[in-house]
Design a protein around this motif. Structure first.
Motif, short mmCIF file in Angstrom:
data_model
loop_
_atom_site.label_atom_id
_atom_site.label_comp_id
_atom_site.label_asym_id
_atom_site.label_seq_id
_atom_site.Cartn_x
_atom_site.Cartn_y
_atom_site.Cartn_z
N LYS A 1 0.86 -1.19 0.00
CA LYS A 1 0.00 0.00 0.00
C LYS A 1 0.90 1.25 0.00
CE LYS A 1 -3.70 1.97 2.71
NZ LYS A 1 -4.54 1.86 3.88
N ASN A 2 1.53 1.48 -1.13
CA ASN A 2 2.49 2.58 -1.19
C ASN A 2 2.48 3.22 -2.59
OD1 ASN A 2 4.04 0.96 -2.94
ND2 ASN A 2 5.02 -0.04 -1.18
N LEU A 3 3.29 4.25 -2.74
CA LEU A 3 3.29 5.00 -4.00
C LEU A 3 3.89 4.19 -5.16
CD1 LEU A 3 4.17 8.58 -2.70
CD2 LEU A 3 1.99 7.80 -3.62
N ASP A 4 4.71 3.17 -4.87
CA ASP A 4 5.23 2.32 -5.96
C ASP A 4 4.08 1.59 -6.64
OD1 ASP A 4 7.78 3.08 -5.37
OD2 ASP A 4 8.19 1.33 -4.09
N THR A 5 3.15 1.08 -5.82
CA THR A 5 1.99 0.38 -6.41
C THR A 5 1.11 1.36 -7.19
OG1 THR A 5 2.05 -1.17 -4.57
CG2 THR A 5 0.02 -1.13 -5.87
N VAL A 6 0.97 2.56 -6.64
CA VAL A 6 0.17 3.59 -7.34
C VAL A 6 0.80 3.87 -8.71
CG1 VAL A 6 -0.49 6.04 -7.28
CG2 VAL A 6 -0.71 4.63 -5.23
N VAL B 1 -13.15 0.39 -11.23
CA VAL B 1 -13.83 -0.40 -10.19
C VAL B 1 -12.77 -1.14 -9.38
CG1 VAL B 1 -15.63 -2.08 -9.66
CG2 VAL B 1 -15.69 -0.87 -11.84
N GLY B 2 -12.71 -0.86 -8.09
CA GLY B 2 -11.84 -1.63 -7.20
C GLY B 2 -12.62 -2.82 -6.68
N ILE B 3 -12.10 -4.03 -6.91
CA ILE B 3 -12.76 -5.23 -6.38
C ILE B 3 -11.79 -5.89 -5.41
CG2 ILE B 3 -13.93 -7.41 -6.89
CD1 ILE B 3 -14.47 -6.45 -9.70
N GLY B 4 -12.08 -5.83 -4.12
CA GLY B 4 -11.17 -6.43 -3.15
C GLY B 4 -11.43 -5.92 -1.76
N GLY B 5 -10.41 -6.07 -0.92
CA GLY B 5 -10.52 -5.64 0.47
C GLY B 5 -10.08 -4.20 0.63
N GLY B 6 -9.76 -3.83 1.87
CA GLY B 6 -9.44 -2.44 2.18
C GLY B 6 -8.26 -1.91 1.39
N ILE B 7 -7.24 -2.74 1.19
CA ILE B 7 -6.03 -2.24 0.51
C ILE B 7 -6.35 -1.93 -0.94
CG2 ILE B 7 -3.69 -2.91 -0.23
CD1 ILE B 7 -3.54 -4.45 2.50
N VAL B 8 -7.04 -2.84 -1.62
CA VAL B 8 -7.42 -2.60 -3.02
C VAL B 8 -8.29 -1.34 -3.11
CG1 VAL B 8 -8.87 -3.45 -4.91
CG2 VAL B 8 -7.18 -4.97 -3.87
N CYS B 9 -9.29 -1.24 -2.23
CA CYS B 9 -10.21 -0.08 -2.32
C CYS B 9 -9.47 1.22 -2.03
CB CYS B 9 -11.39 -0.27 -1.36
SG CYS B 9 -12.47 -1.63 -1.84
N VAL C 1 -2.58 5.93 0.60
CA VAL C 1 -1.52 4.93 0.79
C VAL C 1 -0.62 5.37 1.95
CG1 VAL C 1 -1.46 4.13 -1.61
CG2 VAL C 1 -0.05 6.09 -0.95
N ASN C 2 0.19 4.42 2.41
CA ASN C 2 1.14 4.70 3.49
C ASN C 2 2.37 5.38 2.91
OD1 ASN C 2 -0.70 3.24 5.00
ND2 ASN C 2 0.44 1.31 4.78
N PHE C 3 3.09 6.12 3.75
CA PHE C 3 4.26 6.85 3.28
C PHE C 3 5.25 6.98 4.42
CE2 PHE C 3 6.30 10.93 1.86
CZ PHE C 3 6.84 10.44 0.67
N HIS C 4 6.49 6.60 4.17
CA HIS C 4 7.55 6.70 5.19
C HIS C 4 7.12 6.09 6.52
CE1 HIS C 4 10.45 9.83 3.35
NE2 HIS C 4 9.87 9.12 2.41
N MET D 1 -0.86 8.29 4.89
CA MET D 1 -0.31 9.65 4.96
C MET D 1 -0.61 10.45 3.69
SD MET D 1 1.32 11.43 6.99
CE MET D 1 2.78 12.14 7.62
N ILE D 2 -0.70 9.76 2.54
CA ILE D 2 -0.96 10.45 1.28
C ILE D 2 -2.34 9.99 0.81
CG2 ILE D 2 -0.14 10.81 -1.10
CD1 ILE D 2 2.08 11.43 0.80
N GLY D 3 -3.26 10.91 0.61
CA GLY D 3 -4.58 10.43 0.18
C GLY D 3 -5.56 11.54 -0.12
#
Ligand code: GLY
Length: 342
Positions: A64-69, A88-96, A133-136, A141-143
């Motif tokens: 869950k980070n900027l690399d995946t974004v 459409v995000g299909i999945g759990g919290g991380i995907v959404c 997503v998470n950051f450092h 932190m970024i959203g």
């Protein structure tokens, strides 16, 4: 199926509790959706997805980070996604969380919706328009705040969830009961076995009641200026626990965090000791942890770095009773003492 609506600053959201993934096509407003999902969900339910471009990501909080974004942006460019594309995000919290962030930022924002496949996402992560997503090492932190046009909560998708994931969802359901609905707490106490077994009627009611609480709070305060902070009950300690140890999943850390926050509510003479015992006993019935062995210095350090801290204080959620949350400024020193008492 039952629906609930959220009115957001940038657009509204309809939560469809009990709708089915198979009927996703009837909610898609455009010819060209792009589905973002993870490898596990695609393996289990890919045959039910609409026929469209698919972007697959891996699983786990670490992605869950900027690399995946960036990876998804690259894929969207490859698929020639444009302003007319619907995500459409299909999945759990991380995907959404990631799909909502990508949709909110790619080409200054695309339309999007979710099918949430985990209990935690159905009652919390996919509802309310927080994307990020998470950051450092800092969570979310970024959203953005931006509402999905729809969220499909399909109970059938819960049947393949690992037990621990079910428990994490139940922790967030219990949180909603503790902060906003004493009768939901009574129901959970009487029906915890049915909840653990994912009994269709019981889990359908609990998901719906949770979304009632969450959507009511978000309708009052989408941007978390005040009321929405109540949804963070248990999360200051919970996030510190998650940072300190890999042994706990989010819902498990929140369970311990809710116990510490309830204990602090008793110390501050807001909550009756008997209600504290009820809270702890319910979490135990739901097979959730209520204590932990943690490195206290690391936890204190994590609390000091909490993004909700302003100067020496944190807006902290306490309980005045079961079903009644209040926000109070608590000093980092007091929180340090609560950690020492753990
Ligand atoms: N999960 C807390 C919130 O949506 O505000």
């Amino acid at each position: 199926m039952r629906t609930l609506d959220i009115k957001g600053v940038n657009g509204d959201s309809r939560i469809l509790v009990g709708e089915k993934l198979e009927r996703l096509g009837s909610y898609l407003p455009v010819q060209r959706p792009v589905v973002i999902t993870d490898t596990t969900v695609e393996g289990l339910y890919g045959d039910k997805f609409p026929n469209c471009d698919l972007i697959k990501i891996s699983t786990g909080e670490k992605i869950k980070n900027l690399d995946t974004v960036r990876y998804i942006y690259d894929q969207l460019v490859d698929h020639e996604a444009d302003r007319s594309t619907f995500i459409v995000g299909i999945g759990g919290g991380i995907v959404c969380d990631i799909a909502g962030f990508v949709a909110s930022t790619y080409m200054r924002g695309l339309r999007f919706g979710f099918v949430s496949s985990t209990l935690l996402a159905q009652v919390d992560a996919s509802v309310g328009g927080k994307n990020g997503v998470n950051f450092h090492g800092y969570k979310n932190m970024i959203g953005t705040f931006n509402q999905p046009e729809f969220v499909i909560c399909d109970m059938d998708l819960l049947k393949t969830l690992p037990k621990r994931e079910v428990l994490c969802g139940l922790a967030e359901i219990a949180k909603h009961a503790f902060i906003g609905d004493a009768s939901m707490c009574d129901y959970l106490e009487r029906n915890f076995e049915r909840a653990l077994d994912l009994d269709e009627e019981a889990i359908g009611k609990l998901v719906y009641d949770s979304v009632v609480i969450k959507s009511g709070v978000v309708n009052m305060d989408e941007r978390e200026k005040g009321e929405r902070k109540k949804l963070n009950f248990g999360h200051t300690f919970g996030h510190a626990i998650e940072k300190t140890t890999d042994a706990f999943l989010h819902g498990e850390a929140i369970s311990v965090g809710m116990v510490v926050a309830s204990q602090l509510s008793v110390t501050k003479t807001l909550l009756l000791p008997s209600d504290f015992e009820r809270i702890k006993e319910l979490l135990v019935k739901l097979d959730l942890p209520t204590t932990l062995r943690a490195d206290k210095d690391m936890m204190v350090d994590a609390i000091k770095k909490d993004k909700k801290r302003v100067g020496d204080d944190i807006d902290f959620v306490l309980l005045e009773g079961i079903g009644k949350a209040v926000i109070r400024k608590i000093s980092v020193k007091e929180l340090e003492e609560a950690v020492s008492d753990l």
